[in-house]
Every structure is written in structure tokens, then in C-alpha cells.
Design a protein around this motif. Structure first.
Motif, PDB file in Angstrom:
ATOM      1  N   LYS A  26      45.954  37.110  21.719  1.00  0.00           N
ATOM      2  CA  LYS A  26      45.668  38.535  21.804  1.00  0.00           C
ATOM      3  C   LYS A  26      44.171  38.726  22.026  1.00  0.00           C
ATOM      4  O   LYS A  26      43.347  38.163  21.314  1.00  0.00           O
ATOM      5  CB  LYS A  26      46.096  39.233  20.515  1.00  0.00           C
ATOM      6  N   LYS A  27      43.835  39.520  23.018  1.00  0.00           N
ATOM      7  CA  LYS A  27      42.433  39.713  23.379  1.00  0.00           C
ATOM      8  C   LYS A  27      41.856  40.925  22.652  1.00  0.00           C
ATOM      9  O   LYS A  27      42.473  42.000  22.658  1.00  0.00           O
ATOM     10  CB  LYS A  27      42.292  39.883  24.891  1.00  0.00           C
ATOM     11  N   PRO A  28      40.700  40.782  22.041  1.00  0.00           N
ATOM     12  CA  PRO A  28      40.072  41.927  21.366  1.00  0.00           C
ATOM     13  C   PRO A  28      39.563  42.942  22.373  1.00  0.00           C
ATOM     14  O   PRO A  28      39.437  42.646  23.572  1.00  0.00           O
ATOM     15  CB  PRO A  28      38.914  41.279  20.593  1.00  0.00           C
ATOM     16  N   ALA A  29      39.250  44.130  21.887  1.00  0.00           N
ATOM     17  CA  ALA A  29      38.819  45.218  22.767  1.00  0.00           C
ATOM     18  C   ALA A  29      37.523  44.889  23.499  1.00  0.00           C
ATOM     19  O   ALA A  29      37.285  45.393  24.604  1.00  0.00           O
ATOM     20  CB  ALA A  29      38.658  46.498  21.952  1.00  0.00           C
ATOM     21  N   ASN A  30      36.677  44.039  22.886  1.00  0.00           N
ATOM     22  CA  ASN A  30      35.385  43.725  23.512  1.00  0.00           C
ATOM     23  C   ASN A  30      35.445  42.530  24.459  1.00  0.00           C
ATOM     24  O   ASN A  30      34.420  42.104  24.988  1.00  0.00           O
ATOM     25  CB  ASN A  30      34.320  43.473  22.443  1.00  0.00           C
ATOM     26  N   ALA A  31      36.653  41.977  24.686  1.00  0.00           N
ATOM     27  CA  ALA A  31      36.781  40.841  25.604  1.00  0.00           C
ATOM     28  C   ALA A  31      36.558  41.303  27.040  1.00  0.00           C
ATOM     29  O   ALA A  31      37.014  42.372  27.448  1.00  0.00           O
ATOM     30  CB  ALA A  31      38.147  40.195  25.455  1.00  0.00           C
ATOM     31  N   ILE A  32      35.859  40.495  27.801  1.00  0.00           N
ATOM     32  CA  ILE A  32      35.563  40.784  29.208  1.00  0.00           C
ATOM     33  C   ILE A  32      36.341  39.812  30.083  1.00  0.00           C
ATOM     34  O   ILE A  32      36.306  38.601  29.855  1.00  0.00           O
ATOM     35  CB  ILE A  32      34.052  40.660  29.478  1.00  0.00           C
ATOM     36  N   SER A  33      37.044  40.346  31.081  1.00  0.00           N
ATOM     37  CA  SER A  33      37.791  39.508  32.017  1.00  0.00           C
ATOM     38  C   SER A  33      36.940  39.240  33.252  1.00  0.00           C
ATOM     39  O   SER A  33      36.195  40.111  33.713  1.00  0.00           O
ATOM     40  CB  SER A  33      39.096  40.194  32.425  1.00  0.00           C
ATOM     41  N   LEU A  34      37.065  38.031  33.785  1.00  0.00           N
ATOM     42  CA  LEU A  34      36.230  37.631  34.916  1.00  0.00           C
ATOM     43  C   LEU A  34      37.003  36.680  35.825  1.00  0.00           C
ATOM     44  O   LEU A  34      37.632  35.739  35.353  1.00  0.00           O
ATOM     45  CB  LEU A  34      34.960  36.933  34.399  1.00  0.00           C
ATOM     46  N   ASP A 133      46.394  26.513  47.241  1.00  0.00           N
ATOM     47  CA  ASP A 133      45.325  25.652  46.721  1.00  0.00           C
ATOM     48  C   ASP A 133      44.518  26.432  45.684  1.00  0.00           C
ATOM     49  O   ASP A 133      44.409  27.661  45.769  1.00  0.00           O
ATOM     50  CB  ASP A 133      44.396  25.198  47.851  1.00  0.00           C
ATOM     51  N   ILE A 134      43.953  25.714  44.711  1.00  0.00           N
ATOM     52  CA  ILE A 134      43.149  26.381  43.683  1.00  0.00           C
ATOM     53  C   ILE A 134      41.878  26.943  44.318  1.00  0.00           C
ATOM     54  O   ILE A 134      41.099  26.224  44.935  1.00  0.00           O
ATOM     55  CB  ILE A 134      42.792  25.395  42.556  1.00  0.00           C
ATOM     56  N   ALA A 135      41.693  28.252  44.161  1.00  0.00           N
ATOM     57  CA  ALA A 135      40.521  28.921  44.726  1.00  0.00           C
ATOM     58  C   ALA A 135      39.573  29.421  43.646  1.00  0.00           C
ATOM     59  O   ALA A 135      38.394  29.692  43.911  1.00  0.00           O
ATOM     60  CB  ALA A 135      40.950  30.094  45.602  1.00  0.00           C
ATOM     61  N   GLY A 136      40.079  29.557  42.428  1.00  0.00           N
ATOM     62  CA  GLY A 136      39.242  30.075  41.353  1.00  0.00           C
ATOM     63  C   GLY A 136      39.977  30.025  40.023  1.00  0.00           C
ATOM     64  O   GLY A 136      41.045  29.409  39.902  1.00  0.00           O
ATOM     65  N   VAL A 137      39.426  30.703  39.046  1.00  0.00           N
ATOM     66  CA  VAL A 137      40.013  30.703  37.709  1.00  0.00           C
ATOM     67  C   VAL A 137      39.754  32.051  37.047  1.00  0.00           C
ATOM     68  O   VAL A 137      38.699  32.669  37.247  1.00  0.00           O
ATOM     69  CB  VAL A 137      39.430  29.546  36.853  1.00  0.00           C
ATOM     70  N   LYS A 138      40.752  32.529  36.302  1.00  0.00           N
ATOM     71  CA  LYS A 138      40.601  33.757  35.527  1.00  0.00           C
ATOM     72  C   LYS A 138      40.209  33.394  34.096  1.00  0.00           C
ATOM     73  O   LYS A 138      40.866  32.558  33.472  1.00  0.00           O
ATOM     74  CB  LYS A 138      41.913  34.549  35.503  1.00  0.00           C
ATOM     75  N   VAL A 139      39.149  34.007  33.594  1.00  0.00           N
ATOM     76  CA  VAL A 139      38.722  33.758  32.222  1.00  0.00           C
ATOM     77  C   VAL A 139      38.539  35.083  31.495  1.00  0.00           C
ATOM     78  O   VAL A 139      38.375  36.137  32.120  1.00  0.00           O
ATOM     79  CB  VAL A 139      37.408  32.942  32.157  1.00  0.00           C
ATOM     80  N   SER A 140      38.581  35.015  30.182  1.00  0.00           N
ATOM     81  CA  SER A 140      38.222  36.140  29.318  1.00  0.00           C
ATOM     82  C   SER A 140      37.221  35.613  28.300  1.00  0.00           C
ATOM     83  O   SER A 140      37.352  34.479  27.825  1.00  0.00           O
ATOM     84  CB  SER A 140      39.449  36.700  28.603  1.00  0.00           C
ATOM     85  N   TYR A 141      36.228  36.430  27.963  1.00  0.00           N
ATOM     86  CA  TYR A 141      35.213  35.936  27.026  1.00  0.00           C
ATOM     87  C   TYR A 141      34.673  37.067  26.155  1.00  0.00           C
ATOM     88  O   TYR A 141      34.789  38.250  26.503  1.00  0.00           O
ATOM     89  CB  TYR A 141      34.067  35.245  27.768  1.00  0.00           C
ATOM     90  N   THR A 142      34.131  36.682  25.024  1.00  0.00           N
ATOM     91  CA  THR A 142      33.446  37.618  24.140  1.00  0.00           C
ATOM     92  C   THR A 142      32.054  37.084  23.825  1.00  0.00           C
ATOM     93  O   THR A 142      31.859  35.875  23.697  1.00  0.00           O
ATOM     94  CB  THR A 142      34.208  37.807  22.813  1.00  0.00           C
ATOM     95  N   GLU A 143      31.099  37.993  23.721  1.00  0.00           N
ATOM     96  CA  GLU A 143      29.765  37.623  23.245  1.00  0.00           C
ATOM     97  C   GLU A 143      29.761  37.761  21.730  1.00  0.00           C
ATOM     98  O   GLU A 143      30.170  38.795  21.189  1.00  0.00           O
ATOM     99  CB  GLU A 143      28.702  38.526  23.858  1.00  0.00           C
ATOM    100  N   CYS A 144      29.324  36.725  21.035  1.00  0.00           N
ATOM    101  CA  CYS A 144      29.419  36.685  19.574  1.00  0.00           C
ATOM    102  C   CYS A 144      28.078  36.331  18.936  1.00  0.00           C
ATOM    103  O   CYS A 144      27.194  35.764  19.581  1.00  0.00           O
ATOM    104  CB  CYS A 144      30.450  35.640  19.133  1.00  0.00           C
ATOM    105  N   TYR A 145      27.984  36.668  17.658  1.00  0.00           N
ATOM    106  CA  TYR A 145      26.929  36.170  16.782  1.00  0.00           C
ATOM    107  C   TYR A 145      27.619  35.515  15.596  1.00  0.00           C
ATOM    108  O   TYR A 145      28.691  35.974  15.162  1.00  0.00           O
ATOM    109  CB  TYR A 145      26.020  37.302  16.302  1.00  0.00           C
TER     110      TYR A 145
END
Length: 242
Positions: A26-34, A133-145
Motif C-alpha cells: 500500500k502506497k502512502p499519500a506522499n509516495a511519488i510515482s516515476l 523489450d524492456i524500455a524502462g521501469v515504474k517506481v514509487s518512492y518517498t523522501e524520508c528522515y
């Protein structure tokens, strides 16, 4: 017949577990998709320089990258035991990205300052082109402290117990939370700022406690700073001798 039913139930149980293991977190509200294109060094994760190279690896010049596998999360505290500047991209895995020059060895292990940001990254899936063929990748990330309740805030002042032995020396004991480790590099001055006390201190470290014996002068108190680590995070504290 019973054996057939048991075999079928066992198969369904294994299938259910497999499907559960493959569920996306489950992705938190502050997760960024790229969406990251293979070989595009201009598309990076957050404020880092991490991109996906032509070998389908996360790579960086300035960051350390850790592969946490399926055991990571979007809010996991830093885990710096295995850091690399290039590491394979695997869908379904979590990664952490830290700025390499912020990582320091404290009390024998790598650690990141409590007031430094880092990234928790989840690899969602590959992106395929029209030829499959693989052209890229989907990621999700959060900035944390880091969130470590066991550590004082950066440059916080810590009180201890004190006594004067009557022979020109004082003794102070400082105890930190269980699981904390104290670095044996101690900086110490008198509060006048001119007299370096580092070589005159006598100190004994036992896990999360330090006992300091110091020259006692009634008009000046020692100004001592320590680095304290908990797991892979550290802080700097000032000791209160008053």
C-alpha cells in the motif's frame, strides 16, 4: 477421493500464499510515482542522481544504494549494511538511496545523521516497448528522515549525574537509551573555548553509558560533544556538566 480433495486444497493454499506474496504494498499519500527510461541519466529519483543504466541497474556517482528485497517499506529507517553505487533493478523489491558523503562510521558501524533525508524506493514493474523489450521501469518512492525515538535530537543537550572528588577532578555519568552505542571519539573544551580537554579526559564506555573524569575548575565547565548511534542512525549531543 479424499486424497484428491486434500491435494486440491493444498494447491489452492499454495496459490493463495503466492498471490499474497506478489501483492503490491500500500502506497502512502506522499509516495511519488516515476517512469524511468533505460539509459536516461536525466530521469533520477528525487534529489538524488540515481538513474537506470543500459544494463537495467540503478546506478549513481554520489549515492549509496541498498537492495532491501521484499522486506523494505515506504517508511523504513536506514539500513546501511550493504551499499553499492550500482545494483540490479528487480520488480517487487524495495531499495534505499542515501547520499554517500553523509554516511559516517560511528561506534564501529555505518550510520546516517538523524537530520538527513534519504529515499525509500519500490520497483512496481518493467515498462515494455511495442516489441515487448524492456524500455524502462515504474517506481514509487518517498523522501524520508530517520525516526529513532531512542536518540536525542541533533545537538541536543543531555544531562547526567555528577560529583566532585575533592582532589581537583570531577566525574560525570551519562546514560542513553538501551541499544545506543557511543563513539569513542570525544571532543572536549572548557566553556571558555580556549582550553582543549580532549587529551586530559578519562572516560569509560560501557555500551550505552559513558563515565567521564575531568579536571575540575569551579569557574569553567567542560564542553563535551559525543556521537551516539542507534542501529544505522546517529546523532551528536552536548553533555551538560552543570
Amino acid at each position: 477421493m479424499n486424497k484428491l480433495i486434500i491435494a486440491l486444497l493444498s494447491f489452492l493454499a499454495i496459490t493463495a500464499v503466492s498471490c499474497s506474496d506478489d501483492d503490491e504494498p500500500k502506497k502512502p499519500a506522499n509516495a511519488i510515482s516515476l517512469n524511468m527510461t533505460i539509459g536516461d541519466s536525466e530521469t533520477t529519483i528525487g534529489g538524488s542522481d540515481v538513474f537506470v543504466n543500459a544494463s537495467n541497474n540503478f546506478t549513481s556517482y554520489n549515492c549509496g544504494i541498498a537492495d532491501l528485497g521484499r522486506k523494505g517499506s515506504f517508511d523504513k529507517n536506514p539500513n546501511l549494511s550493504q551499499l553499492a553505487q550500482e545494483i540490479a533493478v528487480t520488480p517487487g523489491n524495495f531499495y534505499q538511496i542515501v547520499l554517500a558523503n553523509k554516511v559516517q562510521k560511528v561506534a564501529g558501524e555505518r550510520a546516517l545523521p538523524v537530520n538527513t533525508n534519504y529515499y525509500n524506493v519500490y520497483v512496481d514493474s518493467w515498462i515494455y516497448d511495442k516489441d515487448k523489450d524492456i524500455a524502462g521501469v515504474k517506481v514509487s518512492y518517498t523522501e524520508c528522515y530517520p525516526e529513532i525515538k531512542q536518540l536525542p535530537e541533533w545537538d541536543g543537550q543531555v544531562s547526567g549525574t555528577h560529583q566532585n572528588d575533592g582532589y581537583g577532578k570531577g566525574k560525570a555519568t551519562f546514560t542513553f537509551a538501551k541499544g545506543c552505542h557511543i563513539d569513542n571519539n570525544v571532543d572536549a573544551y572548557f566553556t571558555d573555548g580556549y582550553h582543549n580537554l580532549t587529551d586530559e579526559l578519562e572516560f569509560e564506555i560501557k555500551e550505552n553509558q559513558i563515565v567521564i573524569t575531568y579536571p575540575y575548575i569551579s569557574s569553567h565547565q567542560p564542553d563535551v560533544r559525543l556521537l551516539i548511534r542507534y542501529e544505522s542512525v546517529y546523532t551528536r549531543v552536548s553533555l551538560d556538566f552543570e
